[in-house]
Scaffold this motif. Structure first.
Motif, short mmCIF file in Angstrom:
data_model
loop_
_atom_site.label_atom_id
_atom_site.label_comp_id
_atom_site.label_asym_id
_atom_site.label_seq_id
_atom_site.Cartn_x
_atom_site.Cartn_y
_atom_site.Cartn_z
N CYS A 67 0.84 -1.21 0.00
CA CYS A 67 0.00 0.00 0.00
C CYS A 67 0.87 1.26 0.00
O CYS A 67 1.83 1.35 0.77
N ASN A 68 0.52 2.21 -0.85
CA ASN A 68 1.15 3.52 -0.82
C ASN A 68 0.30 4.54 -0.07
O ASN A 68 0.79 5.58 0.35
N LEU A 69 -1.00 4.24 0.05
CA LEU A 69 -1.94 5.10 0.77
C LEU A 69 -2.70 4.25 1.77
O LEU A 69 -3.22 3.19 1.43
N VAL A 70 -2.76 4.72 3.02
CA VAL A 70 -3.51 4.03 4.08
C VAL A 70 -4.51 5.01 4.68
O VAL A 70 -4.16 6.14 5.03
N ILE A 71 -5.76 4.57 4.79
CA ILE A 71 -6.82 5.34 5.44
C ILE A 71 -7.01 4.79 6.85
O ILE A 71 -7.27 3.60 7.02
N LEU A 72 -6.87 5.66 7.85
CA LEU A 72 -7.19 5.25 9.23
C LEU A 72 -8.69 5.40 9.41
O LEU A 72 -9.18 6.49 9.72
N LYS A 94 4.79 7.46 0.72
CA LYS A 94 3.66 6.87 1.44
C LYS A 94 2.79 7.97 2.05
O LYS A 94 3.31 9.01 2.49
N LYS A 95 1.49 7.74 2.09
CA LYS A 95 0.54 8.71 2.65
C LYS A 95 -0.39 8.00 3.62
O LYS A 95 -0.81 6.85 3.39
N VAL A 96 -0.76 8.69 4.70
CA VAL A 96 -1.75 8.19 5.66
C VAL A 96 -2.77 9.30 5.90
O VAL A 96 -2.40 10.45 6.18
N LEU A 97 -4.05 8.97 5.77
CA LEU A 97 -5.14 9.92 5.99
C LEU A 97 -6.06 9.38 7.07
O LEU A 97 -6.11 8.18 7.32
N GLY A 98 -6.83 10.29 7.71
CA GLY A 98 -7.74 9.89 8.78
C GLY A 98 -9.19 10.25 8.47
O GLY A 98 -9.51 10.69 7.37
N LEU A 221 -12.20 11.47 -0.11
CA LEU A 221 -11.15 10.74 -0.81
C LEU A 221 -11.21 11.00 -2.31
O LEU A 221 -10.18 11.17 -2.97
N VAL A 222 -12.41 11.05 -2.86
CA VAL A 222 -12.58 11.39 -4.28
C VAL A 222 -11.96 12.75 -4.56
O VAL A 222 -11.20 12.93 -5.53
N ASP A 223 -12.26 13.71 -3.71
CA ASP A 223 -11.72 15.07 -3.87
C ASP A 223 -10.21 15.08 -3.69
O ASP A 223 -9.49 15.78 -4.43
N TYR A 224 -9.71 14.31 -2.72
CA TYR A 224 -8.26 14.23 -2.47
C TYR A 224 -7.52 13.72 -3.71
O TYR A 224 -6.47 14.24 -4.09
N PHE A 225 -8.09 12.71 -4.36
CA PHE A 225 -7.47 12.17 -5.57
C PHE A 225 -7.43 13.20 -6.69
O PHE A 225 -6.48 13.26 -7.47
N VAL A 231 -0.90 10.76 -6.01
CA VAL A 231 -1.28 9.72 -5.04
C VAL A 231 -2.25 8.75 -5.70
O VAL A 231 -2.12 7.52 -5.56
N GLU A 232 -3.21 9.29 -6.45
CA GLU A 232 -4.18 8.42 -7.14
C GLU A 232 -3.47 7.48 -8.10
O GLU A 232 -3.80 6.29 -8.20
N GLN A 233 -2.47 7.99 -8.81
CA GLN A 233 -1.76 7.17 -9.79
C GLN A 233 -0.91 6.08 -9.14
O GLN A 233 -0.55 5.10 -9.80
N ALA A 234 -0.63 6.23 -7.84
CA ALA A 234 0.13 5.20 -7.13
C ALA A 234 -0.77 4.09 -6.56
O ALA A 234 -0.28 3.15 -5.94
N CYS A 235 -2.09 4.22 -6.78
CA CYS A 235 -3.06 3.23 -6.29
C CYS A 235 -3.45 2.29 -7.44
O CYS A 235 -3.90 2.75 -8.49
N SER A 236 -3.26 1.01 -7.23
CA SER A 236 -3.53 0.04 -8.29
C SER A 236 -5.02 -0.21 -8.46
O SER A 236 -5.79 -0.18 -7.50
N LYS A 237 -5.40 -0.45 -9.70
CA LYS A 237 -6.80 -0.74 -10.02
C LYS A 237 -6.97 -2.23 -10.26
O LYS A 237 -6.03 -2.91 -10.64
N GLY A 238 -8.18 -2.73 -10.04
CA GLY A 238 -8.42 -4.16 -10.23
C GLY A 238 -9.67 -4.64 -9.53
O GLY A 238 -10.01 -5.82 -9.61
N ASN A 239 -10.36 -3.74 -8.82
CA ASN A 239 -11.61 -4.09 -8.15
C ASN A 239 -11.46 -5.36 -7.31
O ASN A 239 -12.22 -6.31 -7.45
#
Length: 275
Positions: A67-72, A94-98, A221-225, A231-239
């Motif tokens: 994970c490059n992004l973690v949501i608390l 790496k990013k962490v959001l709350g 999170l949508v707005d953050y991306f 950061v969005e581009q570092a998140c893998s897609k695949g459902n």
């Protein structure tokens, strides 16, 4: 070039699944890894130092999962650990959001009287995180807090329809509302509390807005991306969805269905030796 990885979602137990459910509903195209630290739950009555250490261990375990992004997705961890992890511990990239900031940023959209109530765990109340964040962003809003120490155990033991749930929900809401007759908005500042929403509504006057966090966090999170495409581009897609727990996977699967709204499969993940 940074490797893409799944979005990590962390909670001390099951409650974060109520937030994760809304994130997944809005952004289903990504890969996700959820980790519940059920072996050490609850976090709500633990010290700042303990919550910080536990949260940091779990966040880094999610980093190990790619994970490059973690949501608390946990108010206690967001209140007691997020800032320290962001300032002291994050590896490059790496990013962490709350979950607190998305709520406090938008609270002014819901209150007309500028009198807001916070229903939370003892740890979140003692941290004063909501009071401080709301004061910074909206100094005109007055905040009243109520610790609800029995609500999480009631939810986790599936006692949300019992007499005890009625007693404690009624008692805590009445105590909070007694602090200001002009309160017009209540924030459910614990991710477990949406499971008690029918009871909370039953004991809350109809003119008072009840605010659960899941949808607000998902929209944020949508707005953050949009604001941080790197950061969005570092998140893998695949459902795809993976669920981990630090305790018994079968127990997690049974209870997770209540929070997530559909059956899941879980694996045990050791965060520290013996946990």
């Amino acid at each position: 070039m940074q490797h893409k990885g799944p979005i990590g979602v962390f909670d001390s137990g099951y409650g974060g699944l109520t937030v994760f459910k809304e994130i997944y509903k809005r952004l289903p195209q990504y890969e996700y890894v959820y980790l519940g630290d059920n072996a050490r739950v609850p976090y709500g009555n633990r010290s700042f130092e303990t919550v910080y250490e536990y949260t940091k261990e779990c966040v880094f375990k999610l980093f190990e999962q790619g994970c490059n992004l973690v949501i608390l997705a946990c108010n206690t961890a967001s209140a007691k650990a997020l800032r320290s992890i962001q300032q002291q511990d994050l590896p490059a990239g790496k990013k962490v959001l709350g979950v607190i900031r998305p709520t406090t940023e938008n609270i002014h959209l819901f209150t007309k009287s500028n009198k807001v109530g916070i229903l939370a765990t003892q740890g979140t109340v003692l941290s004063n995180s909501y009071k401080m964040e709301i004061s910074k962003m909206h100094p005109e809003i007055e905040v009243f807090q109520q610790a609800c120490p029995f609500w999480v155990p009631l939810v986790e033991n599936n006692e949300i329809h019992g007499e005890g749930a009625h007693f404690f929900v009624k008692k805590d809401i009445e105590e909070l509302l007694a602090k200001s007759p002009d309160m017009d908005t209540l924030v459910l500042a614990c991710t477990h509390y949406p499971l008690l929403l029918p009871l909370i509504e039953q004991y809350t006057p109809p003119h008072i807005h009840i605010l659960a966090q899941g949808d607000l966090v998902a929209k944020s999170l949508v707005d953050y991306f949009k604001r941080h495409p790197e950061v969005e581009q570092a998140c893998s897609k695949g459902n795809s969805l993976k669920f981990f727990t630090t305790d018994d996977p079968l127990d997690f699967e049974q209870k997770a269905n209540i929070f997530f709204g559909k059956p899941i499969k879980a694996e045990k993940l050791e965060v520290v030796r013996g946990i």
